[in-house]
Design a protein around this motif. Structure first.
Motif, PDB file in Angstrom:
ATOM      1  N   ASN A  33       0.899  -1.066  -0.035  1.00  0.00           N
ATOM      2  CA  ASN A  33      -0.066   0.027  -0.084  1.00  0.00           C
ATOM      3  C   ASN A  33       0.979   1.222   0.001  1.00  0.00           C
ATOM      4  OD1 ASN A  33      -1.829  -2.101   0.402  1.00  0.00           O
ATOM      5  ND2 ASN A  33      -2.967  -0.762   1.990  1.00  0.00           N
ATOM      6  N   THR A  34       0.869   2.280  -0.946  1.00  0.00           N
ATOM      7  CA  THR A  34       1.621   3.411  -1.185  1.00  0.00           C
ATOM      8  C   THR A  34       1.603   4.309  -0.147  1.00  0.00           C
ATOM      9  OG1 THR A  34       0.319   4.370  -2.767  1.00  0.00           O
ATOM     10  CG2 THR A  34       1.864   2.680  -3.659  1.00  0.00           C
ATOM     11  N   THR A  35       0.479   4.490   0.325  1.00  0.00           N
ATOM     12  CA  THR A  35       0.209   5.603   1.229  1.00  0.00           C
ATOM     13  C   THR A  35       0.337   5.389   2.943  1.00  0.00           C
ATOM     14  OG1 THR A  35      -1.685   6.587  -0.138  1.00  0.00           O
ATOM     15  CG2 THR A  35      -1.682   7.186   2.174  1.00  0.00           C
ATOM     16  N   SER A  36      -0.386   4.088   3.291  1.00  0.00           N
ATOM     17  CA  SER A  36      -0.088   3.374   4.556  1.00  0.00           C
ATOM     18  C   SER A  36       1.095   2.805   4.743  1.00  0.00           C
ATOM     19  CB  SER A  36      -1.238   2.633   5.013  1.00  0.00           C
ATOM     20  OG  SER A  36      -1.593   1.478   4.070  1.00  0.00           O
ATOM     21  N   GLU A  37       1.715   2.376   3.388  1.00  0.00           N
ATOM     22  CA  GLU A  37       2.864   1.490   3.541  1.00  0.00           C
ATOM     23  C   GLU A  37       2.680   0.140   4.213  1.00  0.00           C
ATOM     24  OE1 GLU A  37       6.059   3.887   5.318  1.00  0.00           O
ATOM     25  OE2 GLU A  37       6.031   5.054   3.341  1.00  0.00           O
ATOM     26  N   ASN A  38       1.482  -0.281   4.162  1.00  0.00           N
ATOM     27  CA  ASN A  38       1.440  -1.615   4.725  1.00  0.00           C
ATOM     28  C   ASN A  38       1.950  -2.739   3.466  1.00  0.00           C
ATOM     29  OD1 ASN A  38      -0.006  -0.975   7.068  1.00  0.00           O
ATOM     30  ND2 ASN A  38      -2.008  -0.959   6.201  1.00  0.00           N
ATOM     31  N   LYS A  39       2.090  -3.870   4.106  1.00  0.00           N
ATOM     32  CA  LYS A  39       2.418  -4.981   3.228  1.00  0.00           C
ATOM     33  C   LYS A  39       1.688  -6.171   3.462  1.00  0.00           C
ATOM     34  CE  LYS A  39       7.306  -3.724   3.031  1.00  0.00           C
ATOM     35  NZ  LYS A  39       7.255  -2.351   3.784  1.00  0.00           N
ATOM     36  N   ALA A  60      -4.071 -15.518   4.218  1.00  0.00           N
ATOM     37  CA  ALA A  60      -3.617 -13.979   4.051  1.00  0.00           C
ATOM     38  C   ALA A  60      -3.121 -13.419   5.175  1.00  0.00           C
ATOM     39  CB  ALA A  60      -4.871 -13.198   3.632  1.00  0.00           C
ATOM     40  N   GLN A  61      -1.920 -12.644   4.821  1.00  0.00           N
ATOM     41  CA  GLN A  61      -1.130 -12.069   6.087  1.00  0.00           C
ATOM     42  C   GLN A  61      -0.920 -10.583   5.746  1.00  0.00           C
ATOM     43  OE1 GLN A  61      -0.934 -16.189   5.554  1.00  0.00           O
ATOM     44  NE2 GLN A  61       0.162 -14.873   4.091  1.00  0.00           N
ATOM     45  N   ILE A  62      -0.906  -9.800   6.689  1.00  0.00           N
ATOM     46  CA  ILE A  62      -0.441  -8.497   6.921  1.00  0.00           C
ATOM     47  C   ILE A  62       0.856  -8.528   7.738  1.00  0.00           C
ATOM     48  CG2 ILE A  62      -0.996  -6.122   7.470  1.00  0.00           C
ATOM     49  CD1 ILE A  62      -3.923  -6.939   7.583  1.00  0.00           C
ATOM     50  N   HIS A  63       1.864  -7.769   6.793  1.00  0.00           N
ATOM     51  CA  HIS A  63       3.352  -7.868   7.525  1.00  0.00           C
ATOM     52  C   HIS A  63       3.589  -6.365   7.932  1.00  0.00           C
ATOM     53  CE1 HIS A  63       4.105 -11.657   5.619  1.00  0.00           C
ATOM     54  NE2 HIS A  63       3.230 -11.132   4.523  1.00  0.00           N
ATOM     55  N   ASN A  64       4.514  -6.300   8.769  1.00  0.00           N
ATOM     56  CA  ASN A  64       5.043  -4.990   9.288  1.00  0.00           C
ATOM     57  C   ASN A  64       6.042  -4.472   8.020  1.00  0.00           C
ATOM     58  OD1 ASN A  64       4.051  -4.275  11.984  1.00  0.00           O
ATOM     59  ND2 ASN A  64       5.054  -6.305  12.394  1.00  0.00           N
ATOM     60  N   SER A  66       8.755  -5.910   6.750  1.00  0.00           N
ATOM     61  CA  SER A  66       9.243  -7.299   6.298  1.00  0.00           C
ATOM     62  C   SER A  66       8.449  -8.259   5.729  1.00  0.00           C
ATOM     63  CB  SER A  66      10.317  -7.791   6.860  1.00  0.00           C
ATOM     64  OG  SER A  66      11.024  -8.864   6.141  1.00  0.00           O
ATOM     65  N   TYR A  67       8.334  -8.902   4.518  1.00  0.00           N
ATOM     66  CA  TYR A  67       7.378 -10.196   4.101  1.00  0.00           C
ATOM     67  C   TYR A  67       8.072 -11.355   4.950  1.00  0.00           C
ATOM     68  CZ  TYR A  67       5.240  -7.228   0.391  1.00  0.00           C
ATOM     69  OH  TYR A  67       4.546  -6.266  -0.312  1.00  0.00           O
ATOM     70  N   PHE A  68       9.249 -11.331   4.916  1.00  0.00           N
ATOM     71  CA  PHE A  68       9.718 -12.607   5.416  1.00  0.00           C
ATOM     72  C   PHE A  68      10.579 -12.491   6.595  1.00  0.00           C
ATOM     73  CE2 PHE A  68       9.573 -12.947   0.787  1.00  0.00           C
ATOM     74  CZ  PHE A  68       8.459 -13.584   0.690  1.00  0.00           C
ATOM     75  N   GLY A  69      10.803 -11.401   7.255  1.00  0.00           N
ATOM     76  CA  GLY A  69      11.468 -11.315   8.524  1.00  0.00           C
ATOM     77  C   GLY A  69      10.681 -11.961   9.800  1.00  0.00           C
ATOM     78  N   GLY A  70      11.607 -11.952  10.809  1.00  0.00           N
ATOM     79  CA  GLY A  70      11.325 -12.758  12.087  1.00  0.00           C
ATOM     80  C   GLY A  70      10.293 -11.910  12.508  1.00  0.00           C
ATOM     81  N   ASN A  71       9.532 -12.475  13.499  1.00  0.00           N
ATOM     82  CA  ASN A  71       8.138 -11.941  14.202  1.00  0.00           C
ATOM     83  C   ASN A  71       8.709 -11.680  15.746  1.00  0.00           C
ATOM     84  OD1 ASN A  71       6.694 -12.566  11.948  1.00  0.00           O
ATOM     85  ND2 ASN A  71       6.147 -14.645  12.949  1.00  0.00           N
ATOM     86  N   ASP A  72       8.236 -10.356  16.187  1.00  0.00           N
ATOM     87  CA  ASP A  72       8.492  -9.900  17.605  1.00  0.00           C
ATOM     88  C   ASP A  72       7.207  -9.611  18.187  1.00  0.00           C
ATOM     89  OD1 ASP A  72       9.321  -8.642  19.785  1.00  0.00           O
ATOM     90  OD2 ASP A  72      10.872  -7.595  19.005  1.00  0.00           O
ATOM     91  N   GLY A  80       8.131  -8.581  10.250  1.00  0.00           N
ATOM     92  CA  GLY A  80       7.606  -9.919  10.356  1.00  0.00           C
ATOM     93  C   GLY A  80       5.970  -9.841  10.313  1.00  0.00           C
ATOM     94  N   LEU A  81       5.433 -11.003  10.645  1.00  0.00           N
ATOM     95  CA  LEU A  81       3.788 -10.888  10.515  1.00  0.00           C
ATOM     96  C   LEU A  81       3.064 -10.144  11.663  1.00  0.00           C
ATOM     97  CD1 LEU A  81       1.637 -12.483   9.298  1.00  0.00           C
ATOM     98  CD2 LEU A  81       1.916 -14.213  11.241  1.00  0.00           C
ATOM     99  N   LYS A  82       2.313  -9.492  11.109  1.00  0.00           N
ATOM    100  CA  LYS A  82       1.397  -8.591  11.929  1.00  0.00           C
ATOM    101  C   LYS A  82       0.073  -9.101  12.123  1.00  0.00           C
ATOM    102  CE  LYS A  82       0.098  -3.637  12.583  1.00  0.00           C
ATOM    103  NZ  LYS A  82       0.065  -2.319  11.843  1.00  0.00           N
ATOM    104  N   ALA A  83      -0.655  -9.407  11.324  1.00  0.00           N
ATOM    105  CA  ALA A  83      -1.937 -10.266  11.310  1.00  0.00           C
ATOM    106  C   ALA A  83      -2.122 -11.506  10.072  1.00  0.00           C
ATOM    107  CB  ALA A  83      -2.897  -9.173  11.209  1.00  0.00           C
ATOM    108  N   ALA A  84      -3.073 -12.272  10.540  1.00  0.00           N
ATOM    109  CA  ALA A  84      -3.349 -13.248   9.521  1.00  0.00           C
ATOM    110  C   ALA A  84      -4.873 -13.734   9.691  1.00  0.00           C
ATOM    111  CB  ALA A  84      -2.220 -14.385  10.046  1.00  0.00           C
ATOM    112  N   ALA A  85      -5.289 -13.978   8.494  1.00  0.00           N
ATOM    113  CA  ALA A  85      -6.706 -14.701   8.360  1.00  0.00           C
ATOM    114  C   ALA A  85      -6.532 -15.602   7.341  1.00  0.00           C
ATOM    115  CB  ALA A  85      -7.841 -13.594   8.078  1.00  0.00           C
ATOM    116  N   GLN A  86      -7.567 -16.473   7.424  1.00  0.00           N
ATOM    117  CA  GLN A  86      -7.913 -17.785   6.523  1.00  0.00           C
ATOM    118  C   GLN A  86      -9.232 -17.532   5.830  1.00  0.00           C
ATOM    119  OE1 GLN A  86      -6.771 -18.712   9.875  1.00  0.00           O
ATOM    120  NE2 GLN A  86      -4.925 -18.310   8.941  1.00  0.00           N
ATOM    121  N   GLU A  87      -9.398 -17.806   4.455  1.00  0.00           N
ATOM    122  CA  GLU A  87     -10.541 -17.820   3.890  1.00  0.00           C
ATOM    123  C   GLU A  87     -10.834 -19.087   2.946  1.00  0.00           C
ATOM    124  OE1 GLU A  87     -11.868 -14.917   0.257  1.00  0.00           O
ATOM    125  OE2 GLU A  87     -11.343 -13.948   1.859  1.00  0.00           O
TER     126      GLU A  87
END
Length: 247
Positions: A33-39, A60-64, A66-72, A80-87
């Motif tokens: 996302n170019t405005t919010s800079e979400n990945k 589906a995943q929302i990242h901070n 980095s797409y593949f960085g470690g999570n904190d 790393g990963l910020k949120a996830a959902a399954q559809e």
């Protein structure tokens, strides 16, 4: 989640049985996302049976940053990963004639704290010039009784919005073009825009490399879903790259 996983596994296993032969695809996509800079990222499995039944399962995943960085878990601003959902989606296509069909379906979205049920009805037709038009009405209902906020500040309520989509699609040789306007509405309830409605526009271009690989790009307008440092609302935009693989 274990129940959903078992259902998914059973359906995937059934695709191997000759009676249920059809077409199986894998869709992998990365977005920014170019405005919010979400990945974000998505992996989606799809199978269309010869008898007209369609099933898909996606993560589906929302990242901070980095797409593949470690999570904190102690600092959501780190990579790393910020949120996830399954559809999960299931639908059946009924042919009206050679060019027109209607299709009832259900989308089920699960996240750690809520589940959303999205029944829909779709109608599609194609023309001699190669243009296809599909319309869909979908009702979104969440089991989270406090998932949305009233615009008048009186409190929270359940998400139970009405959504309308139209897809215009056309192929020119190996190039596919698609435009999808989307409208969502819930009377008096904030749709993430500071209003009780939401518009989204998606333009997609794909290129069929061969019978297996089809890469694509999407450009998306996400309405006024971003609030800047001055408290002003701005449109957010997304660019997404992915590929579809025939399995």
């Amino acid at each position: 989640m274990k129940k959903h996983a078992l259902i998914c596994a059973a359906l995937l296993a059934s695709t191997a049985y000759p009676t249920f032969a059809g077409e199986t695809k894998l869709d992998v996509r990365l977005g920014y996302n170019t405005t919010s800079e979400n990945k974000d990222s998505r992996v989606k499995f799809m199978h269309t049976f010869d008898n007209g039944f369609y099933f898909s399962a996606e993560a589906a995943q929302i990242h901070n940053d980095s797409y593949f960085g470690g999570n904190d878990s102690n600092d959501e601003d780190k990579n790393g990963l910020k949120a996830a959902a399954q559809e999960f989606e299931a639908t059946y296509k009924f042919q009206i004639n050679d060019s027109t069909y209607w299709s009832p379906g259900l989308v089920l979205v699960t996240a750690p704290n809520w589940t959303e049920y999205r029944p829909y009805l779709k109608l599609g037709t194609s023309f001699d010039n190669g243009l296809s038009v599909t319309g869909r009405y979908r009702y979104n209902w969440s089991n989270d009784a406090n998932g949305k906020t009233y615009l008048d500040g009186s409190g929270n309520t359940r998400g139970s919005s009405n959504q309308f989509d139209i897809w215009f699609s056309k192929s020119v040789g190996d190039v596919g073009l698609m435009y999808n306007p989307r409208y969502r509405f819930q009377d008096g309830v904030d749709q993430g825009t500071g209003r009780d409605d939401y518009w989204e526009h998606t333009v997609m271009v794909n290129y069929k490399l061969n019978d297996t690989w089809t890469p694509y790009m999407e450009l998306v307008s996400l309405d006024e879903t971003y609030v800047n440092s001055n408290g002003e609302r701005e449109n957010d935009y997304a660019i997404r790259f992915g590929f579809v693989m025939n399995l």
